[in-house]
Scaffold this motif. Sequence first.
Motif, short mmCIF file in Angstrom:
data_model
loop_
_atom_site.label_atom_id
_atom_site.label_comp_id
_atom_site.label_asym_id
_atom_site.label_seq_id
_atom_site.Cartn_x
_atom_site.Cartn_y
_atom_site.Cartn_z
N GLY A 183 -4.35 4.67 13.64
CA GLY A 183 -3.93 3.62 12.73
C GLY A 183 -3.81 4.09 11.29
N THR A 184 -3.76 3.14 10.36
CA THR A 184 -3.65 3.45 8.94
C THR A 184 -4.60 2.56 8.15
N ASP A 185 -5.43 3.15 7.31
CA ASP A 185 -6.33 2.40 6.44
C ASP A 185 -6.48 3.18 5.14
N LEU A 186 -6.06 2.59 4.04
CA LEU A 186 -6.08 3.26 2.74
C LEU A 186 -7.42 3.14 2.02
N ASN A 187 -8.26 2.21 2.42
CA ASN A 187 -9.49 1.96 1.68
C ASN A 187 -10.46 3.14 1.67
N GLY A 188 -10.64 3.77 2.81
CA GLY A 188 -11.54 4.92 2.90
C GLY A 188 -11.11 6.09 2.03
N PRO A 189 -9.86 6.54 2.15
CA PRO A 189 -9.42 7.67 1.33
C PRO A 189 -9.42 7.36 -0.17
N VAL B 46 8.06 -9.83 9.34
CA VAL B 46 8.65 -8.93 8.34
C VAL B 46 8.49 -9.51 6.94
N ALA B 47 8.75 -10.81 6.80
CA ALA B 47 8.63 -11.47 5.49
C ALA B 47 7.18 -11.44 5.00
N ARG B 48 6.23 -11.68 5.91
CA ARG B 48 4.82 -11.68 5.52
C ARG B 48 4.39 -10.28 5.09
N ARG B 49 4.84 -9.26 5.82
CA ARG B 49 4.46 -7.89 5.45
C ARG B 49 4.99 -7.53 4.07
N LYS B 50 6.22 -7.93 3.78
CA LYS B 50 6.79 -7.67 2.45
C LYS B 50 5.98 -8.37 1.37
N LEU B 51 5.58 -9.62 1.63
CA LEU B 51 4.83 -10.39 0.65
C LEU B 51 3.46 -9.77 0.40
N LEU B 52 2.78 -9.35 1.47
CA LEU B 52 1.46 -8.74 1.32
C LEU B 52 1.53 -7.44 0.52
N LEU B 53 2.59 -6.66 0.74
CA LEU B 53 2.76 -5.43 -0.01
C LEU B 53 3.01 -5.73 -1.49
N GLN B 54 3.86 -6.71 -1.75
CA GLN B 54 4.13 -7.10 -3.14
C GLN B 54 2.85 -7.54 -3.84
N GLU B 55 2.02 -8.31 -3.14
CA GLU B 55 0.76 -8.79 -3.72
C GLU B 55 -0.20 -7.64 -3.98
N SER C 124 3.89 7.20 10.92
CA SER C 124 4.72 8.03 10.04
C SER C 124 5.73 8.86 10.84
N GLY C 125 5.56 8.88 12.17
CA GLY C 125 6.51 9.61 13.01
C GLY C 125 7.76 8.83 13.33
N PHE C 126 7.87 7.60 12.78
CA PHE C 126 9.02 6.75 13.09
C PHE C 126 10.22 7.10 12.23
N GLY C 127 11.38 7.12 12.87
CA GLY C 127 12.64 7.32 12.15
C GLY C 127 13.78 6.93 13.07
N LEU D 174 1.02 8.83 -0.71
CA LEU D 174 2.23 8.91 0.10
C LEU D 174 1.97 8.22 1.43
N SER D 175 2.62 7.08 1.66
CA SER D 175 2.35 6.30 2.86
C SER D 175 3.45 5.28 3.07
N ASP D 176 3.49 4.71 4.29
CA ASP D 176 4.38 3.55 4.49
C ASP D 176 3.65 2.26 4.09
N PHE D 177 2.34 2.37 3.82
CA PHE D 177 1.51 1.25 3.37
C PHE D 177 1.47 0.10 4.38
N ILE D 178 1.73 0.41 5.65
CA ILE D 178 1.57 -0.59 6.71
C ILE D 178 0.11 -0.50 7.14
N ALA D 179 -0.73 -1.28 6.46
CA ALA D 179 -2.17 -1.12 6.60
C ALA D 179 -2.88 -2.42 6.23
N PRO D 180 -4.16 -2.55 6.61
CA PRO D 180 -4.95 -3.71 6.18
C PRO D 180 -5.04 -3.77 4.66
N GLU D 181 -5.52 -4.89 4.14
CA GLU D 181 -5.57 -5.15 2.70
C GLU D 181 -6.16 -3.97 1.93
N PHE D 182 -5.43 -3.52 0.93
CA PHE D 182 -5.86 -2.36 0.14
C PHE D 182 -5.69 -2.57 -1.35
#
Length: 213
Positions: A77-83, A169-178, A8-11, A100-108
Amino acid sequence: LVDVSRSSGFGASGPDKKTVIAEAAAVLALAASDQNIRVGAVFFTDKIERYVAPRSGRRNAQELIKELLAFEPSGSGTDLNGPIARVLGQLKNRAMVAVLSDFIAPEFGSKLAALAQKHEVRALQVSDPVELEPLPDVGLLRVRDAETGEERLVDTSNASFRAQQAGLVARRKLLLQEAFAKARLKPVLLSTDGDHLETLYREFQPKKHAKGA
């Protein structure tokens, strides 16, 4: 649910994602407190970093914001499942849950879908334009993984590397959409190079009904 991971510190330009997340969280907390709605939070990385029980009052909201701005996570790292699981177990009555997240994380997707079945969920996806496209062709470039800290030298002009990056990049977009489709949610996109507060205002302001409806 507030993502405080290192990514999240990226910009690339303007504010980083951490700033956008903090400002969005602040707006939501203060808006809720002004309506005497209890506000709580879960700060998370690849683990739950901090749980703040829901309380009412503007002072509580201000203290929560102050803590968020000063918070230093121990995870990387980032993992949404626990929270999400923590919220599902903690909230007994229906509530509005903002993630609130970039959602760059394992399957959630499955956990997010379970949350959306019990509560009103808003997925606030914070991103930087540079993350949405493969690296530009600028020759040799030293890159650092925001979450692991690992550095390496890459040749961005190499055709094989560029093809690999485009695929990732394409795979990450697809996984987020799914994942969002599974939860039947349309994410609210907050970009580091846009007016994220205006986007947030439009999303959360009361919807105006047509006259006579």
